[in-house]
Design a protein around this motif. Structure first.
Motif, PDB file in Angstrom:
ATOM      1  N   GLU A 125       0.840  -1.188   0.000  1.00 44.58           N
ATOM      2  CA  GLU A 125       0.000   0.000   0.000  1.00 44.58           C
ATOM      3  C   GLU A 125       0.885   1.252   0.000  1.00 44.58           C
ATOM      4  O   GLU A 125       2.046   1.217   0.423  1.00 44.58           O
ATOM      5  CB  GLU A 125      -0.899   0.016   1.240  1.00 44.58           C
ATOM      6  N   VAL A 126       0.331   2.336  -0.463  1.00 42.50           N
ATOM      7  CA  VAL A 126       1.038   3.614  -0.362  1.00 42.50           C
ATOM      8  C   VAL A 126       1.207   3.953   1.115  1.00 42.50           C
ATOM      9  O   VAL A 126       0.262   3.848   1.900  1.00 42.50           O
ATOM     10  CB  VAL A 126       0.255   4.725  -1.084  1.00 42.50           C
ATOM     11  N   ALA A 182       2.094  14.115   7.681  1.00 44.60           N
ATOM     12  CA  ALA A 182       2.801  15.162   6.940  1.00 44.60           C
ATOM     13  C   ALA A 182       4.161  14.603   6.550  1.00 44.60           C
ATOM     14  O   ALA A 182       4.645  13.644   7.150  1.00 44.60           O
ATOM     15  CB  ALA A 182       2.951  16.423   7.780  1.00 44.60           C
ATOM     16  N   ILE A 183       4.771  15.199   5.548  1.00 44.15           N
ATOM     17  CA  ILE A 183       6.078  14.742   5.084  1.00 44.15           C
ATOM     18  C   ILE A 183       7.164  15.545   5.792  1.00 44.15           C
ATOM     19  O   ILE A 183       7.405  16.710   5.475  1.00 44.15           O
ATOM     20  CB  ILE A 183       6.220  14.894   3.555  1.00 44.15           C
ATOM     21  N   VAL A 197       2.326   9.238   0.915  1.00 43.83           N
ATOM     22  CA  VAL A 197       1.365  10.326   0.779  1.00 43.83           C
ATOM     23  C   VAL A 197       1.172  11.013   2.126  1.00 43.83           C
ATOM     24  O   VAL A 197       1.157  10.369   3.176  1.00 43.83           O
ATOM     25  CB  VAL A 197       0.001   9.813   0.246  1.00 43.83           C
ATOM     26  N   ALA A 198       1.053  12.332   2.085  1.00 44.43           N
ATOM     27  CA  ALA A 198       0.722  13.114   3.277  1.00 44.43           C
ATOM     28  C   ALA A 198      -0.793  13.246   3.338  1.00 44.43           C
ATOM     29  O   ALA A 198      -1.404  13.848   2.454  1.00 44.43           O
ATOM     30  CB  ALA A 198       1.384  14.483   3.213  1.00 44.43           C
ATOM     31  N   SER A 199      -1.396  12.661   4.377  1.00 42.81           N
ATOM     32  CA  SER A 199      -2.859  12.643   4.448  1.00 42.81           C
ATOM     33  C   SER A 199      -3.442  14.042   4.581  1.00 42.81           C
ATOM     34  O   SER A 199      -4.565  14.299   4.146  1.00 42.81           O
ATOM     35  CB  SER A 199      -3.312  11.772   5.623  1.00 42.81           C
ATOM     36  N   GLY A 200      -2.686  14.954   5.177  1.00 41.71           N
ATOM     37  CA  GLY A 200      -3.200  16.306   5.359  1.00 41.71           C
ATOM     38  C   GLY A 200      -3.276  17.093   4.067  1.00 41.71           C
ATOM     39  O   GLY A 200      -4.314  17.664   3.725  1.00 41.71           O
ATOM     40  N   SER A 223       7.994   9.997  -3.542  1.00 37.76           N
ATOM     41  CA  SER A 223       8.769   8.779  -3.301  1.00 37.76           C
ATOM     42  C   SER A 223       9.897   9.119  -2.335  1.00 37.76           C
ATOM     43  O   SER A 223      10.610  10.109  -2.533  1.00 37.76           O
ATOM     44  CB  SER A 223       9.350   8.230  -4.605  1.00 37.76           C
ATOM     45  N   LEU A 224      10.047   8.302  -1.287  1.00 37.33           N
ATOM     46  CA  LEU A 224      11.053   8.561  -0.260  1.00 37.33           C
ATOM     47  C   LEU A 224      11.835   7.292   0.050  1.00 37.33           C
ATOM     48  O   LEU A 224      11.316   6.177  -0.099  1.00 37.33           O
ATOM     49  CB  LEU A 224      10.389   9.050   1.034  1.00 37.33           C
TER      50      LEU A 224
END
Length: 373
Positions: A40-41, A46-47, A159-162, A168-169
């Motif tokens: 899953e993603v 937050a990133i 992904v940042a939910s906010g 990609s990290l």
């Protein structure tokens, strides 16, 4: 004679058909077994908020873009910017900048030592490689086996939910492994390894020491159930003679529980949940601070330490220095002889500000006084 022979042929036919079907299926089964499994993603609130805004020209849209960006920034020594390519979600926000800077520099040196090139990662779509039409959402950039150290370097779609930002990290597992890789591949350190707590016997299957958080949780759970023998497996008892470990371990586990309950509240959720732990200023790469307790005029660090086994695996346990400090701490905060023998409920239950063991002692005293009178 022909009928029995024909009967044998008829009975053998289904078996032959099954064998033939199995042989035909082997390539497909082998292919399926070797197929990478989609993930899953990764979801994050937050990133890396502790790093501040990412540079506007930083491209992290695909695994290949993140890979190229990181190598390019590393070559320029721009490690504050390169840190934005890492998943630092296991690092507290107020420590992400320092940890990210240090980790980015170390990872860059590790990658160069492994011969990484800009074209090593070719997945230039946001979801990465596809398997049977399904996105993997990750890329294993490098697998290596150097100086007795095995490792994999991953990038994952995150992904940042906010904000909904999708990047990609380098994964959390990769980030937490960098310190160890750096020590072995760059500093050429020899990691000390060996057996652990041989006097306790086989490790119970429900003892999980994979991360600092797992160890703290497991120890607390064992203590709550009064299972101090199991709790002892979360200690490094190697400084104690093997023949004495089975007796000393449970006693020390019980005493540390009493000390912690009388001095400080420890929340395992505040500890790292990564196998590599979280590097902290002033501590070794294989240490994580649980809490600090005053002992007379000094302060004792209650540490978790990563113990390595000869096969390359490891376990997080209360460090030898912590184990050595338990008896002095108990002498100051414990209940003496009673604390080693009475059930834990006598010390955990408090009524009107008075512990149950004190109420019990008062009741016994009054009963004796009445009897004598």
């Amino acid at each position: 004679m022909s009928t029995p022979r024909g009967g044998r042929v008829l009975r053998a036919a289904p078996v032959t058909a099954l064998l033939l079907a199995a042989l035909l299926a082997l390539p497909a089964l082998s292919y399926a077994a070797g197929q990478p499994k989609p993930l899953e993603v990764a979801q994050r609130k937050a990133i890396n908020p502790g790093l501040g805004p990412a540079p506007e020209d930083l491209d992290r849209s695909t695994p290949a873009a993140t890979w190229r960006s990181f190598l390019s920034l590393g070559a320029k020594g721009a490690f504050p910017a390169a840190a934005h390519c890492l998943d630092l979600s296991e690092v507290p926000t107020d420590r992400q900048f320092d940890a990210g800077l240090r980790t980015a520099e170390r990872l860059y040196k590790v990658l160069k030592a492994l011969g990484a090139r800009e074209d090593t990662v070719r997945a230039d779509t946001p979801e990465g490689p596809m398997v049977d039409g399904t996105p993997l959402n990750y890329v294993v950039a490098i697998r290596f086996n150097r100086r007795g150290m095995r490792g994999e370097i991953w990038l994952r779609r995150t992904v940042a939910s906010g904000s909904g930002e999708m990047v990609s990290l380098f994964t959390r597992r990769t980030v937490s492994s960098v310190a160890l890789w750096y020590r072995v591949l760059i500093r050429h350190e020899k990691i000390q390894s060996g057996p652990l707590d041989m006097g306790l016997g086989a490790v119970p299957p429900d003892v999980n020491r994979s991360t600092p958080r797992d160890t703290a949780k497991g120890y607390q759970e064992a203590c709550r159930h009064g299972d101090y023998r199991r709790a002892a497996f979360y200690f490094d008892l190697n400084a104690i003679p093997e023949a004495q470990q089975a007796e000393a371990g449970p006693r020390l586990a019980r005493r540390l529980r009493i000390v912690l309950e009388r001095t400080t509240w420890v929340d395992p959720e505040n500890l790292s949940n990564d196998p590599g732990g979280l590097p902290e200023p002033g501590l070794g790469d294989d240490d994580e601070l649980l809490t600090t307790i005053e002992l007379k005029k000094t302060k004792v660090k209650i540490l978790l330490h990563r113990h390595f086994f000869p096969d390359g695996s490891w376990a997080w346990v209360f460090s030898r220095s912590t184990v050595a400090a338990i008896d002095p701490l108990y002498a100051q905060y414990g209940f003496g002889w009673l604390g080693d023998r009475l059930p834990a409920v006598f010390f955990n239950v408090v009524v009107a500000g008075v512990a149950l063991w004190q109420w019990t002692g008062l009741a016994i005293f009054l009963l004796l006084a009445w009897f004598v009178s």
